[in-house]
Structures are given as structure tokens and as C-alpha cells.
Scaffold this active site. Structure first.
Site, PDB file in Angstrom:
ATOM      1  N   LYS A  64     -60.743  10.134 -47.028  1.00 20.78           N
ATOM      2  CA  LYS A  64     -61.966  10.635 -46.399  1.00 20.78           C
ATOM      3  C   LYS A  64     -63.175  10.126 -47.187  1.00 20.78           C
ATOM      4  O   LYS A  64     -63.132  10.061 -48.424  1.00 20.78           O
ATOM      5  CB  LYS A  64     -61.916  12.167 -46.407  1.00 20.78           C
ATOM      6  CG  LYS A  64     -63.044  12.856 -45.639  1.00 20.78           C
ATOM      7  CD  LYS A  64     -62.863  14.379 -45.723  1.00 20.78           C
ATOM      8  CE  LYS A  64     -63.909  15.147 -44.954  1.00 20.78           C
ATOM      9  NZ  LYS A  64     -63.738  16.609 -45.093  1.00 20.78           N
ATOM     10  N   SER A 139     -64.267  18.966 -40.637  1.00 21.08           N
ATOM     11  CA  SER A 139     -64.985  17.711 -40.792  1.00 21.08           C
ATOM     12  C   SER A 139     -64.076  16.493 -40.964  1.00 21.08           C
ATOM     13  O   SER A 139     -64.490  15.383 -40.669  1.00 21.08           O
ATOM     14  CB  SER A 139     -65.931  17.799 -41.982  1.00 21.08           C
ATOM     15  OG  SER A 139     -65.202  17.968 -43.189  1.00 21.08           O
ATOM     16  N   SER A 163     -61.743  22.169 -43.201  1.00 24.13           N
ATOM     17  CA  SER A 163     -61.861  20.760 -42.801  1.00 24.13           C
ATOM     18  C   SER A 163     -60.611  19.921 -42.949  1.00 24.13           C
ATOM     19  O   SER A 163     -60.590  18.765 -42.511  1.00 24.13           O
ATOM     20  CB  SER A 163     -62.992  20.093 -43.574  1.00 24.13           C
ATOM     21  OG  SER A 163     -64.212  20.436 -42.995  1.00 24.13           O
TER      22      SER A 163
HETATM   23  N1  GLN Z   1     -66.482  23.589 -40.358  1.00 28.53           N
HETATM   24  C1  GLN Z   1     -66.851  24.241 -41.590  1.00 28.53           C
HETATM   25  C2  GLN Z   1     -68.272  23.891 -41.914  1.00 28.53           C
HETATM   26  O1  GLN Z   1     -68.901  23.291 -41.125  1.00 28.53           O
HETATM   27  C3  GLN Z   1     -65.939  23.811 -42.695  1.00 28.53           C
HETATM   28  C4  GLN Z   1     -66.214  22.438 -43.147  1.00 28.53           C
HETATM   29  C5  GLN Z   1     -65.377  22.029 -44.317  1.00 28.53           C
HETATM   30  O2  GLN Z   1     -64.342  22.619 -44.604  1.00 28.53           O
HETATM   31  N2  GLN Z   1     -65.874  21.034 -45.019  1.00 28.53           N
HETATM   32  O3  GLN Z   1     -68.784  24.220 -42.933  1.00 28.53           O
END
Ligand code: GLN
Length: 471
Positions: A64, A139, A163
Site C-alpha cells: 500500500k 482505504s 482499512s
Molecule cells: N474508513 C475509516 C476512515 O476513513 C478507516 C480508515 C483506515 O482504517 N485507515 O478513517
């Protein structure tokens, strides 16, 4: 003639075996992945950049793009980091290299890992291999979609509030958010430091366990890391005898869980009972009720502080102004997308004088309550099970205009993240032709128990991880 490898089906463990037995060269294996990338990535956009000339004789891997890679541009999905080429490797990047793994490329994500669909990426969204009209989650949608589409045997993601787990659920593969402190954050583009964890994504529980064993353990460069209490064991066997599974009512009956999702998780719990597990209802009343609100104070508060470093001087892109302050303002205005700006404002507000106690301070107290509630549940249970995502993959654009609807995607993943606990997603079936994910959460450093439980369930479920349209 190079042997034909079907990257859609090949697990990392199988790939390792082929290389070790000399049935395939590392170059041939990489070639097979780059062929698949050339064929399918133009549609799916899993990769922000590929690294054809990377070295390594082991199984290839995708990372990532929040993970700093020496000499390879790292943008975290943000314009403000465009052109940033790290001069060092993040510890996890160094560890996969030391293990001989070769880099295929850097995968797409929501800007600074803020989002649940990859639609917040400054470089355009990724698409779900099961249905390209739908999101792969976020994400880390790029990593999850790459694994499902056979564009990487395995990958690393980062998980702050879901994410890794949620994209794995939406793409139908296995994703682990490890215990907070078990994997180094050194060299990771920080979002919310008290929550961020790096973890593996793969087709099978064993692949995920193998990759976890490569990256986990103490790193002197990250003082929040600890040595694992026991070595990682690759799971075997199909019995769940003696495993006590708790089914938190609030996580399984929450408003917004699609009936198709709920039913498949129920069916998997029945299978677990058939395999010998004791399955019993339990309750986490405050974790679900307050988890999301608590997260959306703490994560933006930490993000507002972490993102203060992007001033156009030290990293990436810059828009010049007449004065230093004007340069910083213009750079941040042009460099950040809407979601990071929204979180910086939320976080700055929650931390501001006069509001600090009422918002940030209160959220920290609630976080302790959530951790205690989980600890109490683990006096009776080894594993807690629920859906990972309340819904299957949604359509691109469906939630993009409504941040609150998007935030609800993580309703079920956030509570255990707040408590620093490991969580593993495994696919448990198809609803409307799309994968449904099941979440297993355990006490801190219980990864071996999670792997064992998930591996037995995986065998009984017999889910085919190859997207139907690509079979
Ligand atoms: N969807 C969550 C956020 O927008 C978690 C994102 C993540 O785990 N980086 O913060």
C-alpha cells in the site's frame, strides 16, 4: 517455455513451493504477475505505480502506498506527496525485502488512508474485481483488489479503523489487522498514530499468517512495538473443539446490516458449532453505540497533528507564495483533497482550547470503556465474531457525496481497533453475487488463535476467492 501459472488461483504458499523446488524462476513468476497487471489493472486501477526492476528471488508482493519505499515514489494517495521519493525503507518494507520478497508495486488508497472506498484517492478510484461498477472498499482497496484479481499473491495494507478488514471483506479475501504494537509503524505515512497498524492481505489464512510472521515483532525504531509472546504458527487442522466463540448482539444485529450479510455470518457460526466450537451470544453495548463517534474525534485529532508536517518545504509538492505562510497555505490548499481537509478541521476543533476536555478528553475516556468492555468479554470467550462490513460492496459514487454514510462502513470494525485488538476478515459466502466478510476479533497477541479458528472455518466454508467474472 515458461510454465503457465494462473495468478488468479496461485496462493503465496504455492508460489513459494514452486520457487523452492525450482519449478519456476522468480523472473517467470514476476512476469506472470506483470502480464496479469497489464491485462486487468487498466480497468481496476489497483496500482499507483509498478516496479518492474525491483530485486528479490522470493514471492512477489504489493505494498500500500502509505509504506515508504526507498527510491520508489510514495504518495499516500495525495497530491501533496507527489514527487516524494523516500530515501529509506519503512521497517515492514525492509523486512519483506530481507525475506527475499520482490516488490511488484505500490497500491492505491484513499488519500492518507482516510475513507472506505478508495474514491478519496487523488489519483482516481480502484474498482472491485467482482463488479467493476462497485468499490473495492477502503482505504486499502488497491491492495485487496490486487490480491483478488490475481495482480499480486499477497499485499500489505494499513488499518486505522478498518482499512485492511473492510476492503478484504468487500473483495472476498483474508485480511489481518494485527494487535496494536505487534508490527512497526516506522516509515509509514502517519494518519492516527495510536490506531495505525500495518497488516497482511492474502487469499488464504495460511498466507496471511506467513506474511504476518515476516513483518511482526519488535523494532527499535518504533517504541510502541513489542516482541511477540510466541512465534507465529501456520494454522493446521479442521477442529474447533474447545474454542469459545462470543457473538456480540450489537455487532450482529446493528441497524444497517444487510439481511444477506447477517444470514451468511449466522450460517458460518452454525458451521463453527458443527466443528466443535461453543457459540454463545454476548454483549458489547457501549463499544458499538459510541465506537464510531469516539473514533471520529480521536482519529481526526491525531491526523490534524500528523498532517501539520506537509508544508511544502519538507516533502513532495509545493505551490510558492510571496511569504513562507502564503507558501504553506497555498501548498496545503492545493495539495490536500476534501477528506483530509475535513479531518484536519474536525481534529483541530476537537483539540482546541476550551473544547479539548469536552471532545478529545471525553473520547479518550470512552476509548478506555471500550477496551474494558472487550477485556470483560475475553474472560468468557476466545474469539468474537460478527460481520466485517454491514454491506456488500457498494456502487462507485453511491456514498461519495455523504461522508457520514461512508463513515458507517466501519461501524463494526472500529470498536476492536479502538481497543488495540487484532481482527481478521475471512470471506464467508456471496450475497447478490458479492463477497461477504466475517470478522474474528481476539485479545491482544492472540493472532495464532485467530489463525487457527479462521483456518478451520475457511476449510468448512469452501469459499472460492476468484471473482466469478474472472473464472
Ligand atoms: N474508513 C475509516 C476512515 O476513513 C478507516 C480508515 C483506515 O482504517 N485507515 O478513517
Amino acid at each position: 517455455m515458461a510454465p503457465v501459472v494462473d495468478t488468479l488461483r496461485l496462493t503465496a504458499e504455492e508460489a513459494k513451493g514452486l520457487l523452492e523446488r525450482g519449478e519456476l524462476t522468480a523472473a517467470e513468476l514476476r512476469g506472470a504477475y506483470f502480464d496479469a497487471i497489464g491485462e486487468r489493472d487498466p480497468e481496476l486501477h489497483c496500482y499507483l505505480r509498478t516496479t518492474e526492476d525491483a530485486e528479490g528471488e522470493g514471492v512477489p508482493i504489493a505494498l500500500k502506498d502509505v509504506i515508504s519505499t526507498k527510491g520508489v515514489e510514495t504518495t499516500a494517495g495525495s497530491r501533496i506527496l507527489s514527487g516524494y521519493v523516500p530515501v529509506f525503507d519503512a521497517t515492514v518494507a525492509a523486512r519483506v525485502k530481507e525475506a527475499g520478497l520482490s516488490l511488484l508495486g505500490k497500491t492505491n488508497l484513499d488519500e492518507f488512508a482516510m475513507g472506505s472506498s478508495t474514491e478519496n484517492s487523488a489519483w482516481g478510484p480502484s474498482r472491485n474485481p467482482w463488479d467493476p461498477a462497485r468499490v473495492p472498499g477502503g482505504s486499502g482497496g488497491g491492495s485487496a483488489a490486487a490480491v483478488s484479481a490475481g495482480l499480486a499473491p499477497w499485499a500489505l495494507g494499513s488499518d486505522t479503523g478498518g482499512s485492511i478488514k473492510q476492503p478484504s471483506a468487500l473483495c472476498g479475501n483474508v485480511g489481518l489487522r494485527p494487535t496494536y504494537g505487534s508490527v512497526s509503524r516506522y516509515g509509514i505515512v502517519a494518519f492516527a498514530s495510536s490506531l495505525d497498524q500495518i497488516g497482511p492481505v492474502g487469499k488464504t489464512v495460511r498466507d496471511v499468517a506467513l506474511l504476518y510472521s515476516i513483518i511482526a515483532g519488535r523494532d527499535p525504531r518504533d517504541s510502541t512495538t513489542a516482541e511477540l509472546p510466541e512465534p507465529v504458527r501456520l494454522p493446521e487442522g479442521d477442529s474447533l473443539a474447545g474454542v469459545r466463540i462470543g457473538v456480540p448482539t450489537e455487532l450482529n444485529e446493528a441497524e444497517g446490516i444487510e439481511p444477506g450479510v447477517r444470514d451468511l455470518v449466522r450460517r458460518a457460526l452454525d458451521l463453527a458449532a458443527d466443528l466443535g466450537a461453543e457459540v454463545e451470544e454476548c454483549s458489547l453495548p457501549r463499544s458499538v453505540r459510541y465506537g464510531l463517534s469516539c473514533y471520529y474525534l480521536i482519529a481526526p485529532a491525531e491526523a490534524s497533528s500528523n498532517l501539520a508536517r506537509y508544508d511544502g518545504v519538507r516533502y513532495g509538492a509545493r505551490v510558492d507564495g510571496e511569504t513562507y505562510v502564503e507558501t504553506v497555505e497555498r501548498t496545503r490548499d492545493a495539495g490536500f483533497g476534501d477528506e483530509p481537509k475535513r479531518r484536519i478541521m474536525l481534529g483541530t476543533y476537537a483539540l482546541s482550547a476550551g473544547y479539548f476536555e469536552a471532545f478529545y478528553g471525553q473520547a479518550q475516556k470512552v476509548r478506555t470503556v471500550i477496551a474494558r468492555e472487550h477485556a470483560a468479554a475475553f474472560e468468557r470467550f476466545d474469539v468474537l465474531v460478527s460481520p466485517t462490513s454491514p454491506t456488500v460492496a457498494f456502487r462507485l459514487g453511491e456514498k461519495a457525496a455523504n461522508p457520514l454514510a461512508m463513515y458507517l462502513s466501519d461501524l463494526l470494525t472500529i470498536p476492536s481497533c479502538m481497543a488495540g485488538l487484532p481482527g481478521l476478515n475471512i470471506p464467508c459466502g456471496l450475497s447478490e453475487g458479492l463477497p461477504v466478510g466475517l470478522q474474528l476479533v481476539g485479545p491482544q497477541f492472540s493472532e495464532n488463535a485467530l489463525f487457527r479458528t479462521a483456518h478451520a472455518l475457511e476449510g468448512a466454508l469452501g469459499f472460492d476467492p476468484v471473482p466469478e467474472r474472472l473464472r
